[in-house]
Design an enzyme around this catalytic site. Structure first.
Site, short mmCIF file in Angstrom:
data_model
loop_
_atom_site.label_atom_id
_atom_site.label_comp_id
_atom_site.label_asym_id
_atom_site.label_seq_id
_atom_site.Cartn_x
_atom_site.Cartn_y
_atom_site.Cartn_z
N SER A 229 0.85 -1.20 0.00
CA SER A 229 0.00 0.00 0.00
C SER A 229 0.88 1.25 0.00
CB SER A 229 -0.95 -0.04 1.21
OG SER A 229 -1.87 1.02 1.15
N THR A 230 0.84 2.03 1.08
CA THR A 230 1.62 3.28 1.13
C THR A 230 3.10 3.01 0.94
OG1 THR A 230 0.03 3.99 2.80
CG2 THR A 230 1.95 5.39 2.47
N MET B 139 -0.05 1.15 5.19
CA MET B 139 -0.84 1.40 6.39
C MET B 139 -1.85 0.28 6.59
SD MET B 139 -1.84 5.44 6.58
CE MET B 139 -1.90 5.89 4.87
N ASP C 289 -4.18 -5.04 5.98
CA ASP C 289 -4.62 -5.87 4.86
C ASP C 289 -3.56 -6.92 4.54
OD1 ASP C 289 -6.18 -6.77 2.75
OD2 ASP C 289 -5.49 -5.23 1.34
N HIS D 164 -2.67 -0.98 -3.31
CA HIS D 164 -3.83 -0.11 -3.06
C HIS D 164 -3.70 1.17 -3.88
CE1 HIS D 164 -4.26 -2.09 1.18
NE2 HIS D 164 -4.74 -2.85 0.22
#
Length: 384
Positions: free
Chosen positions: A203-204, A324, A327, A230
């Site tokens: 993600s991030t 973050m 998941d 993401h």
């Protein structure tokens, strides 16, 4: 994560209307206070040096000095976590990915162009990302910037720096490659000759981490690679195209019906969960827009992991990198309960945000914790 004193935010946008709108988002916020605004890149650099903010939101498209040029200068002379505000056009997506390469922590897509009257639609996302970006250490930003300037191409897979999880799963112990190879961590039935599939969730900070990993995989890799990053729709295609240009393997945005092939990476499109199904002797990509987002994400890493866990035709290598939230950790349990799985988590040392890998490690099901630079070699170690 605890937030004690308020983080200081600088807002950079050439539109006075947008500066006011974004400022209003943080009115009365317990964690973030707006300490100033800037109207272009040059103004931003001056204000950062003067006000020393903890985090910056910056428009990509601005006159005099745009967000990309400003970001590069900021990372050189006064590094600070930056969230880019981007348009959803093709060029906007490409510019956003360039910004991520240059050290931006994250981005938020404006819902309707440069002046978005409906910016309130992304208020919650922007506030959430700003709050967390403010806590990213500057040393992580510098690391990214240096990595972009000096990309490393690794061809020798024998030299592997590793971390192995100690018995209490809280302390990490560095070992040499020889020592660590003698440790058996849930690799009971692992065989280098059986069919394999590689699953990656991030993600991030993910676009930069993916570039670090995917560009080091050899074209001869004997496994397909499924990736969940993401990102909103429109951005994943640009990410796939960029990685494809830089990598030895083929990288594409996954399309419904794609037949999985060794040496090819498939990135879940924004807005669709990525799954697979067996058709005769082949496996095909299934894109699912009907299943709701999981923990706010579609695509979600958990959905991919859970789906692939139902097939025993291959062993799985599951990789969870910077991001973050948590998941992937639930799906990892499904994978581990069904068949042979090696789980790899990115170390806290190299994560822009140590959220998803931390949640995975806390399941006590992770076999390897390694720096992002070493993830490609670690994957290859478990492949024929």
């Amino acid at each position: 994560m605890e937030f004690s004193k308020k983080s200081k935010l600088l807002i950079v946008d050439d539109s006075a209307f947008m500066r006011k709108l974004i400022s209003d988002f943080f009115e009365g916020n317990s964690y973030v206070e707006v300490i100033g605004t800037a109207r272009n890149g040059k103004d931003a650099i001056s204000k950062i040096q003067q006000l020393e903010p903890d985090v910056v939101t910056m428009d990509v498209e601005m006159p005099e000095m745009n967000g990309l040029e400003a970001l590069k200068r900021i990372m050189e002379i006064c590094p600070v976590p930056v969230i880019m505000l981007s348009s959803t056009t093709v060029s906007g997506a490409e510019n956003t990915l360039s910004a991520m390469e240059s050290g931006a922590v994250d981005f938020v897509a404006k819902p309707s162009g440069t002046i978005s009257l409906d910016l309130h639609k992304i208020k919650e996302e922007l506030v959430h990302k700003v709050k967390h970006a403010a806590k990213v250490p500057v040393s992580k930003l510098k690391r990214v910037e240096q990595a972009v300037k000096q990309p490393t191409k690794i061809t020798n897979f024998s030299s592997i720096k590793r971390e192995t999880i100690s018995t209490n799963h809280k302390l990490f112990q560095h070992r040499s490659n020889k020592e660590s190879s003698e440790i058996n961590i849930s690799k009971r039935n692992w065989s280098n000759t059986s069919k394999k599939i590689v699953l990656i969730g991030t993600s991030t900070g993910g676009p930069r981490a993916l570039q670090e990993v995917i560009t080091k995989l050899p074209k001869t890799i004997k496994a397909p690679i499924l990736i969940v990053q993401h990102m909103p729709a429109g951005f994943t295609k640009s990410l796939a195209d960029r990685l494809n240009q830089l990598s030895k393997i083929d990288v594409k945005e996954a399309e419904h019906g794609d037949i999985l092939q060794d040496g090819k990476a498939y990135i879940a499109p924004g807005g669709s969960h990525l799954k697979i199904k067996k058709v005769n002797m082949n496996f095909q990509v299934v894109l699912d827009q009907t299943e709701p987002p999981r923990s706010g994400h579609r695509p979600a890493v958990d959905v991919l992991f859970e789906n692939v866990s139902t097939f025993n035709d291959f062993d799985k290598i599951a990789v969870i990198m910077t991001g973050m939230g948590y998941d992937g950790s639930k799906g990892l349990k499904n994978l581990k309960e069904n068949g042979n799985v090696i789980a790899i988590a990115e170390s806290a040392d190299t994560c822009i945000v140590y959220g998803m890998p931390k949640a995975a490690v806390e399941t006590q099901l992770v076999d390897e914790v390694v720096d992002v630079d070493d993830i490609a070699q670690t994957i290859m170690k478990y492949l024929p």
